[in-house]
Design a protein around this motif. Structure first.
Motif, mmCIF file in Angstrom:
data_model
loop_
_atom_site.group_PDB
_atom_site.id
_atom_site.type_symbol
_atom_site.label_atom_id
_atom_site.label_comp_id
_atom_site.label_asym_id
_atom_site.label_seq_id
_atom_site.Cartn_x
_atom_site.Cartn_y
_atom_site.Cartn_z
ATOM 1 N N ARG A 94 58.951 -53.704 -1.238
ATOM 2 C CA ARG A 94 58.744 -54.729 -2.265
ATOM 3 C C ARG A 94 57.808 -54.197 -3.356
ATOM 4 O O ARG A 94 57.029 -53.262 -3.113
ATOM 5 C CB ARG A 94 58.170 -55.998 -1.634
ATOM 6 C CG ARG A 94 59.118 -56.618 -0.609
ATOM 7 C CD ARG A 94 58.542 -57.865 -0.012
ATOM 8 N NE ARG A 94 58.437 -58.939 -0.975
ATOM 9 C CZ ARG A 94 59.419 -59.780 -1.281
ATOM 10 N NH1 ARG A 94 60.585 -59.665 -0.690
ATOM 11 N NH2 ARG A 94 59.227 -60.740 -2.159
ATOM 12 N N GLY A 96 54.801 -53.539 -5.336
ATOM 13 C CA GLY A 96 53.397 -53.593 -4.948
ATOM 14 C C GLY A 96 53.129 -52.959 -3.599
ATOM 15 O O GLY A 96 51.987 -52.739 -3.230
ATOM 16 N N TYR A 98 52.516 -52.276 0.295
ATOM 17 C CA TYR A 98 51.915 -52.951 1.444
ATOM 18 C C TYR A 98 50.685 -53.765 1.037
ATOM 19 O O TYR A 98 49.578 -53.478 1.448
ATOM 20 C CB TYR A 98 51.559 -51.936 2.528
ATOM 21 C CG TYR A 98 52.765 -51.282 3.140
ATOM 22 C CD1 TYR A 98 53.557 -51.972 4.034
ATOM 23 C CD2 TYR A 98 53.125 -49.989 2.805
ATOM 24 C CE1 TYR A 98 54.679 -51.385 4.592
ATOM 25 C CE2 TYR A 98 54.245 -49.395 3.356
ATOM 26 C CZ TYR A 98 55.013 -50.100 4.244
ATOM 27 O OH TYR A 98 56.130 -49.524 4.789
ATOM 28 N N THR A 99 50.900 -54.783 0.234
ATOM 29 C CA THR A 99 49.817 -55.687 -0.150
ATOM 30 C C THR A 99 49.897 -56.943 0.708
ATOM 31 O O THR A 99 50.934 -57.241 1.313
ATOM 32 C CB THR A 99 49.923 -56.071 -1.633
ATOM 33 O OG1 THR A 99 51.168 -56.736 -1.858
ATOM 34 C CG2 THR A 99 49.824 -54.843 -2.533
ATOM 35 N N SER A 100 48.791 -57.658 0.761
ATOM 36 C CA SER A 100 48.769 -58.873 1.589
ATOM 37 C C SER A 100 49.798 -59.891 1.110
ATOM 38 O O SER A 100 50.403 -60.599 1.906
ATOM 39 C CB SER A 100 47.371 -59.484 1.602
ATOM 40 O OG SER A 100 46.959 -59.809 0.296
ATOM 41 N N ARG A 101 50.032 -59.961 -0.199
ATOM 42 C CA ARG A 101 51.032 -60.896 -0.713
ATOM 43 C C ARG A 101 52.424 -60.552 -0.202
ATOM 44 O O ARG A 101 53.199 -61.421 0.159
ATOM 45 C CB ARG A 101 51.020 -60.884 -2.245
ATOM 46 C CG ARG A 101 51.985 -61.896 -2.838
ATOM 47 C CD ARG A 101 52.060 -61.778 -4.342
ATOM 48 N NE ARG A 101 52.817 -62.759 -5.043
ATOM 49 C CZ ARG A 101 54.058 -63.148 -4.804
ATOM 50 N NH1 ARG A 101 54.705 -62.671 -3.793
ATOM 51 N NH2 ARG A 101 54.666 -64.040 -5.548
ATOM 52 N N ASN A 102 52.752 -59.272 -0.159
ATOM 53 C CA ASN A 102 54.072 -58.866 0.328
ATOM 54 C C ASN A 102 54.232 -59.135 1.824
ATOM 55 O O ASN A 102 55.337 -59.377 2.290
ATOM 56 C CB ASN A 102 54.328 -57.399 0.008
ATOM 57 C CG ASN A 102 54.650 -57.194 -1.455
ATOM 58 O OD1 ASN A 102 54.972 -58.138 -2.173
ATOM 59 N ND2 ASN A 102 54.544 -55.953 -1.908
ATOM 60 N N LEU A 104 53.026 -61.724 3.174
ATOM 61 C CA LEU A 104 53.239 -63.170 3.241
ATOM 62 C C LEU A 104 54.646 -63.580 2.815
ATOM 63 O O LEU A 104 55.230 -64.493 3.390
ATOM 64 C CB LEU A 104 52.210 -63.897 2.372
ATOM 65 C CG LEU A 104 50.769 -63.844 2.856
ATOM 66 C CD1 LEU A 104 49.843 -64.449 1.815
ATOM 67 C CD2 LEU A 104 50.637 -64.566 4.178
ATOM 68 N N VAL A 105 55.201 -62.926 1.788
ATOM 69 C CA VAL A 105 56.491 -63.343 1.248
ATOM 70 C C VAL A 105 57.642 -62.443 1.684
ATOM 71 O O VAL A 105 58.800 -62.804 1.502
ATOM 72 C CB VAL A 105 56.449 -63.422 -0.301
ATOM 73 C CG1 VAL A 105 55.454 -64.441 -0.753
ATOM 74 C CG2 VAL A 105 56.183 -62.064 -0.919
#
Length: 129
Positions: A94, A96, A98-102, A104-105
């Motif tokens: 996705r 960005g 391995y970010t926390s937002r990815n 989550l979504v």
């Protein structure tokens, strides 16, 4: 009725019902993604068999059914690990990375591990009976 049941039979029943619920969730999630990868069919097709054999074994503990159960639980563990790899890799694809937002979504990384955990629980009941 439940007093006469051994712990392994109760766990077989629990594992079967858990695979029923997990199978519904996996089917909905993978259908929503249009089965864009062939590996998505694995847990969708195996969950009904895992459920049926586990519940059947809880009520009819035949030796051939125990062997079938054991093999299917190993398949579930393997499918869970494969799913974890694909889900974790999918999060990284996705925008960005391995970010926390990815996390989550994106694809749920924990759900394949739940599939593996139910397989391990079934194997524990099988070997410790």
């Amino acid at each position: 009725m439940w007093n006469a049941w051994s712990l392994d039979r109760v766990i077989f029943l629990f594992v079967g019902l858990a695979f029923l619920v997990i199978g519904v969730q996996v089917t909905i999630s993978h259908y929503r993604q249009n089965f864009h990868h062939k590996a998505m069919w694995g847990p969708v097709l195996s969950a009904p068999f895992l459920c049926a054999v586990s519940v059947w074994l809880a009520f009819y503990p035949a030796s051939w059914l125990l062997i079938t159960f054991m093999v299917l639980m190993y398949v579930a563990v393997l499918e869970g690990f494969v799913g974890f790899y694909y889900h974790f890799h999918g999060v990284g694809l996705r925008v960005g990375g391995y970010t926390s937002r990815n996390f989550l979504v994106g694809p749920p990384v924990v759900l394949p591990l739940l599939y593996t955990a139910m397989g391990v629980l079934g194997l524990l009941a099988y070997y410790w009976r």
